[in-house]
Scaffold this motif. Structure first.
Motif, PDB file in Angstrom:
ATOM      1  N   TYR A   1       9.040   1.679 -53.261  1.00 25.17           N
ATOM      2  CA  TYR A   1       9.661   2.382 -54.615  1.00 25.17           C
ATOM      3  C   TYR A   1       9.901   1.150 -55.802  1.00 25.17           C
ATOM      4  O   TYR A   1      10.567   0.188 -55.329  1.00 25.17           O
ATOM      5  N   LYS A   2       9.326   1.444 -56.815  1.00 26.87           N
ATOM      6  CA  LYS A   2       9.670   0.639 -58.066  1.00 26.87           C
ATOM      7  C   LYS A   2      11.105   0.393 -58.330  1.00 26.87           C
ATOM      8  O   LYS A   2      11.844   1.538 -58.298  1.00 26.87           O
ATOM      9  N   ILE A   3      11.802  -0.833 -58.603  1.00 27.39           N
ATOM     10  CA  ILE A   3      12.984  -0.871 -59.239  1.00 27.39           C
ATOM     11  C   ILE A   3      13.208  -0.874 -60.582  1.00 27.39           C
ATOM     12  O   ILE A   3      12.302  -1.649 -61.137  1.00 27.39           O
ATOM     13  N   GLU A   4      13.895  -0.136 -61.322  1.00 21.33           N
ATOM     14  CA  GLU A   4      14.101  -0.038 -62.680  1.00 21.33           C
ATOM     15  C   GLU A   4      15.383  -0.754 -62.991  1.00 21.33           C
ATOM     16  O   GLU A   4      16.369  -0.558 -62.152  1.00 21.33           O
ATOM     17  N   SER A   5      15.582  -1.510 -64.066  1.00 14.61           N
ATOM     18  CA  SER A   5      16.646  -2.288 -64.540  1.00 14.61           C
ATOM     19  C   SER A   5      17.872  -0.961 -64.719  1.00 14.61           C
ATOM     20  O   SER A   5      17.515  -0.091 -65.352  1.00 14.61           O
ATOM     21  N   SER A   6      18.930  -1.377 -64.170  1.00 11.13           N
ATOM     22  CA  SER A   6      20.159  -0.423 -64.257  1.00 11.13           C
ATOM     23  C   SER A   6      21.387  -1.236 -64.120  1.00 11.13           C
ATOM     24  O   SER A   6      21.308  -2.576 -63.885  1.00 11.13           O
ATOM     25  N   MET A   7      22.586  -0.342 -64.191  1.00 16.56           N
ATOM     26  CA  MET A   7      23.863  -1.113 -63.936  1.00 16.56           C
ATOM     27  C   MET A   7      23.741  -1.682 -62.421  1.00 16.56           C
ATOM     28  O   MET A   7      24.551  -2.816 -62.209  1.00 16.56           O
ATOM     29  N   ASP A   8      23.023  -1.116 -61.553  1.00 18.28           N
ATOM     30  CA  ASP A   8      23.038  -1.655 -60.058  1.00 18.28           C
ATOM     31  C   ASP A   8      21.976  -2.770 -59.895  1.00 18.28           C
ATOM     32  O   ASP A   8      22.338  -3.766 -59.151  1.00 18.28           O
TER      33      ASP A   8
ATOM     34  N   LEU B   1      16.222 -10.820 -59.932  1.00 25.65           N
ATOM     35  CA  LEU B   1      16.650  -9.523 -59.370  1.00 25.65           C
ATOM     36  C   LEU B   1      18.036  -9.695 -58.977  1.00 25.65           C
ATOM     37  O   LEU B   1      18.348 -10.296 -57.973  1.00 25.65           O
ATOM     38  N   VAL B   2      18.955  -9.081 -59.730  1.00 32.23           N
ATOM     39  CA  VAL B   2      20.466  -9.137 -58.968  1.00 32.23           C
ATOM     40  C   VAL B   2      20.775  -7.723 -58.702  1.00 32.23           C
ATOM     41  O   VAL B   2      20.814  -6.771 -59.426  1.00 32.23           O
TER      42      VAL B   2
END
Length: 229
Positions: free
Chosen positions: A44-51, A63-64
């Protein structure tokens, strides 16, 4: 300048972290033109977000994960792509190590009837925090205020009465266990004057009460004080 495919100068490294902590995954990438970087958890692709905070600057892909939990365990992959090719690197697991609640600071108080303590892990969605009086649950009401934020727990009595005297307990429970910590609240008579002391020996506590009573008779109002035992 001819195009060159992306190359990982340094790969991702496996990590194990304590649940609730922040974790940073990073790798160095070279290639021309500058590659685009995509992160995946499993497929699953990770999108930049608060988490999940994603950055790629000066060849450093990062990636944090703001808070890592057990359900975040799995394979994380960084893929770099430009017109000359594509390359990927993976780490096998980022595991939030499950830990039960633990009070890192016991209830303390100096002043009006206010208890506070510190708790870990922070940000555990399964954590339930309760305050008890002599073993019976307290509920937030007009004169009782409870806070549980980022590991900080507090209980405030807007007004304390003699019937509030007893053992005050903060209990925390998550899916891995339970911990609790207690202090004793003593409210003296209807004036709500109590002794504040953690020293069982003698004269200091008695002198403090006598001083407060003298001040009260002189018109200086002290709402309430707390003794922790």
């Amino acid at each position: 300048i001819p195009a060159t495919p992306p190359t990982f100068v340094s790969d991702l490294k496996n990590k194990t972290v304590t649940e609730g902590e922040s974790v940073t995954l990073e790798c160095h990438i070279s290639g021309h033109p500058q590659p685009t970087v995509t992160w995946y958890r499993e497929d699953y692709k990770i999108e930049s977000s608060m988490d999940f905070q994603i950055t790629f600057k000066a060849g450093l892909a990062r990636l944090v994960i703001r808070e890592a939990f057990a359900e975040d365990s799995g394979r994380f992959t960084c893929t770099a792509t430009n017109k000359a090719g594509s390359v990927s690197t993976s780490l096998e697991e980022v595991s939030g190590e499950p830990i039960p609640p633990f009070f890192i600071r016991k209830p303390m108080q100096f002043g009006p009837a206010h208890f506070e303590c510190r708790l870990t892990p922070i940000g555990d969605p399964t954590m339930v925090v309760e305050w008890l009086h002599d073993g019976k649950p307290l509920e937030a009401a007009n004169r009782l205020r409870m806070i549980n934020e980022f590991g900080y727990c507090s209980l405030d009595y807007g007004v304390a009465y003699s019937r509030d005297s007893g053992v005050i307990t903060c209990r925390a429970t998550n899916k891995y266990g339970t911990d609790h910590t207690s202090a004793t609240l003593i409210v003296k008579d209807e004036k709500s004057l109590v002794e504040e002391s953690q020293l069982p020996e003698g004269r200091r506590g008695l002198q403090r009460i006598e001083e407060l009573e003298r001040m009260a008779h002189e018109g200086i109002y002290y709402k309430n004080f707390v003794r922790l035992i």
